[in-house]
Motif scaffolding. Structure first.
Motif, mmCIF file in Angstrom:
data_model
loop_
_atom_site.group_PDB
_atom_site.id
_atom_site.type_symbol
_atom_site.label_atom_id
_atom_site.label_comp_id
_atom_site.label_asym_id
_atom_site.label_seq_id
_atom_site.Cartn_x
_atom_site.Cartn_y
_atom_site.Cartn_z
ATOM 1 N N GLY A 55 -6.091 7.377 11.476
ATOM 2 C CA GLY A 55 -5.442 7.761 10.224
ATOM 3 C C GLY A 55 -6.224 8.867 9.552
ATOM 4 O O GLY A 55 -7.424 9.051 9.813
ATOM 5 N N LEU A 56 -5.529 9.597 8.678
ATOM 6 C CA LEU A 56 -6.151 10.724 7.982
ATOM 7 C C LEU A 56 -5.624 10.764 6.557
ATOM 8 O O LEU A 56 -4.412 10.844 6.350
ATOM 9 N N SER A 57 -6.536 10.665 5.587
ATOM 10 C CA SER A 57 -6.111 10.679 4.187
ATOM 11 C C SER A 57 -7.012 11.593 3.385
ATOM 12 O O SER A 57 -8.239 11.541 3.525
ATOM 13 N N GLN A 88 1.285 7.159 1.396
ATOM 14 C CA GLN A 88 0.358 8.284 1.540
ATOM 15 C C GLN A 88 -0.642 8.251 0.381
ATOM 16 O O GLN A 88 -0.367 7.624 -0.647
ATOM 17 N N LEU A 98 -9.579 4.269 11.185
ATOM 18 C CA LEU A 98 -8.856 3.547 12.239
ATOM 19 C C LEU A 98 -7.855 2.592 11.605
ATOM 20 O O LEU A 98 -8.199 1.869 10.661
ATOM 21 N N PHE A 99 -6.645 2.573 12.132
ATOM 22 C CA PHE A 99 -5.639 1.591 11.698
ATOM 23 C C PHE A 99 -6.003 0.263 12.370
ATOM 24 O O PHE A 99 -5.367 -0.143 13.337
ATOM 25 N N HIS A 100 -7.029 -0.391 11.846
ATOM 26 C CA HIS A 100 -7.545 -1.573 12.546
ATOM 27 C C HIS A 100 -6.635 -2.787 12.393
ATOM 28 O O HIS A 100 -6.764 -3.747 13.147
ATOM 29 N N ALA A 101 -5.724 -2.757 11.414
ATOM 30 C CA ALA A 101 -4.905 -3.949 11.159
ATOM 31 C C ALA A 101 -3.475 -3.803 11.678
ATOM 32 O O ALA A 101 -2.593 -4.548 11.259
ATOM 33 N N ASN A 102 -3.238 -2.855 12.568
ATOM 34 C CA ASN A 102 -1.901 -2.751 13.168
ATOM 35 C C ASN A 102 -1.565 -4.025 13.927
ATOM 36 O O ASN A 102 -2.405 -4.548 14.652
ATOM 37 N N ILE A 159 0.862 -1.190 0.000
ATOM 38 C CA ILE A 159 0.000 0.000 0.000
ATOM 39 C C ILE A 159 0.901 1.243 0.000
ATOM 40 O O ILE A 159 1.886 1.291 0.740
ATOM 41 N N PRO A 160 0.583 2.235 -0.846
ATOM 42 C CA PRO A 160 1.415 3.440 -0.836
ATOM 43 C C PRO A 160 1.439 4.080 0.559
ATOM 44 O O PRO A 160 0.516 3.896 1.343
ATOM 45 N N ASP A 196 -4.900 5.303 0.165
ATOM 46 C CA ASP A 196 -3.863 4.450 0.780
ATOM 47 C C ASP A 196 -4.491 3.572 1.864
ATOM 48 O O ASP A 196 -3.902 3.372 2.927
ATOM 49 N N THR A 238 -11.002 -1.276 6.137
ATOM 50 C CA THR A 238 -10.673 -0.161 7.051
ATOM 51 C C THR A 238 -11.955 0.502 7.580
ATOM 52 O O THR A 238 -12.809 0.914 6.794
ATOM 53 N N LEU A 291 -6.445 0.112 3.437
ATOM 54 C CA LEU A 291 -6.540 -1.349 3.393
ATOM 55 C C LEU A 291 -8.009 -1.797 3.321
ATOM 56 O O LEU A 291 -8.897 -1.126 3.867
ATOM 57 N N ARG A 295 3.742 10.264 10.223
ATOM 58 C CA ARG A 295 2.427 9.707 9.885
ATOM 59 C C ARG A 295 2.376 8.226 10.228
ATOM 60 O O ARG A 295 1.568 7.491 9.664
HETATM 61 N N1 SAH Z 1 -2.511 8.787 5.180
HETATM 62 C C1 SAH Z 1 -2.639 8.142 6.471
HETATM 63 C C2 SAH Z 1 -1.901 6.817 6.557
HETATM 64 C C3 SAH Z 1 -0.399 6.912 6.541
HETATM 65 S S1 SAH Z 1 0.369 5.405 6.975
HETATM 66 C C4 SAH Z 1 -2.189 9.096 7.559
HETATM 67 O O1 SAH Z 1 -1.340 9.936 7.297
HETATM 68 O O2 SAH Z 1 -2.675 8.989 8.690
HETATM 69 C C5 SAH Z 1 0.099 4.544 5.476
HETATM 70 C C6 SAH Z 1 0.134 3.072 5.710
HETATM 71 O O3 SAH Z 1 -0.967 2.691 6.515
HETATM 72 C C7 SAH Z 1 -0.059 2.287 4.425
HETATM 73 O O4 SAH Z 1 1.177 2.048 3.826
HETATM 74 C C8 SAH Z 1 -0.761 1.020 4.877
HETATM 75 O O5 SAH Z 1 0.139 -0.054 4.947
HETATM 76 C C9 SAH Z 1 -1.249 1.339 6.283
HETATM 77 N N2 SAH Z 1 -2.689 1.138 6.438
HETATM 78 C C10 SAH Z 1 -3.700 1.541 5.622
HETATM 79 N N3 SAH Z 1 -4.897 1.178 6.130
HETATM 80 C C11 SAH Z 1 -4.628 0.518 7.309
HETATM 81 C C12 SAH Z 1 -5.432 -0.101 8.304
HETATM 82 N N4 SAH Z 1 -6.766 -0.120 8.205
HETATM 83 N N5 SAH Z 1 -4.812 -0.682 9.369
HETATM 84 C C13 SAH Z 1 -3.477 -0.659 9.490
HETATM 85 N N6 SAH Z 1 -2.660 -0.096 8.583
HETATM 86 C C14 SAH Z 1 -3.219 0.486 7.497
#
Ligand code: SAH
Length: 240
Positions: free
Chosen positions: A102-104, A26, A63-67, A23-24, A129, A134, A131, A93
């Protein structure tokens, strides 16, 4: 003691990115990256998005739910610094932070009231960017008069990262002639070089892979006499 707030998802993302790898880093870097944000009940009423179709871009709070790692640290190693220098978590970021928010900013291509035969409220987005799966906690319009800051600087992340050349093996190229948008998606994703920073520039035989939509894409790195590297997509198979 601080107050605690509960935030619950208003929508979920159906993404071209089915796994985190590749995943990119940004939004904006892969214009061909498409997704659909599906609003969840009770928010999936057309009134809630009335006027949104007038915007070319939206802010997506998610939410970065897959951390994998839940516990945050005050210092992190951002990929843009080669992965070997650290910075304060709030200066980056990084997905691993005290609240996994997260914020995109992404392109809004359409507001749909039907998607794949289902009625509801769906936002077609691009250049994202996010997943698959999400959870989205808020959506806001991008306001050019307030959000586009002429002269804004970030002296740490000066310019977008360098891009690699991406080539295709003959049989992969043949398959892709019928799906030019898939070819663009693969090129735009891989030219970012998804490898972890510490592997970059290394000469290696290994085959890498990632899933995009229903496709498993495999590639390897070619090292040229000049020392520069490029990517060769060696295989494209339907995911089963
Ligand atoms: N633009 C956002 C995310 C930056 S981090 C911000 O600035 O907050 C970008 C990375 O987040 C991606 O490379 C991807 O691997 C990861 N990502 C995207 N969706 C996610 C999710 N639901 N849970 C965990 N990681 C995620």
């Amino acid at each position: 003691m601080h107050e605690t707030f509960v935030v619950s998802p208003i929508a979920v993302v159906h993404s071209c990115f089915k796994e985190k790898f590749g995943i990119p880093r940004q939004p904006g870097l892969v214009p061909e990256a498409k997704a659909v944000i599906e609003l969840l009940p009770p928010f999936n009423v057309p009134e809630a998005v009335d006027g949104l179709a007038l915007c070319s871009h939206i802010w997506v709070h998610f939410l970065f739910h897959a951390n994998h790692r839940q516990s945050w640290k005050p210092k992190v190693k951002p990929p843009r610094l080669g992965g070997n220098k650290s910075m304060g978590v709030f200066a980056t970021r990084s997905p691993v932070r005290p609240n996994p928010l997260g914020l995109s900013v992404v392109a809004l291509e359409g507001v749909l009231l039907e998607y794949r035969g289902r009625a509801g409220v769906f936002l077609a987005i691009a250049a994202h960017d996010l997943l698959e799966g999400t959870p989205v906690v808020d959506i806001k319009p991008y306001l050019p008069y307030a959000d586009a800051l002429v002269g804004a600087r970030n002296d740490f992340a000066l310019a977008s990262p360098e891009l690699l050349d991406v080539g295709f093996a003959d049989d992969v190229d043949r398959v892709l002639t019928h799906t030019p948008e898939l070819k663009r998606l693969i090129s735009q994703v891989l030219r970012q070089d998804p490898r972890p920073a510490y592997k970059k520039g290394h000469c290696e035989e290994r085959i890498y892979g990632m899933r995009l939509n229903q496709w498993d894409v495999r590639w390897r790195y070619l090292t040229h006499v000049s020392g520069s590297q490029s990517i060769l997509v060696t295989e494209l198979v339907a995911h089963n």
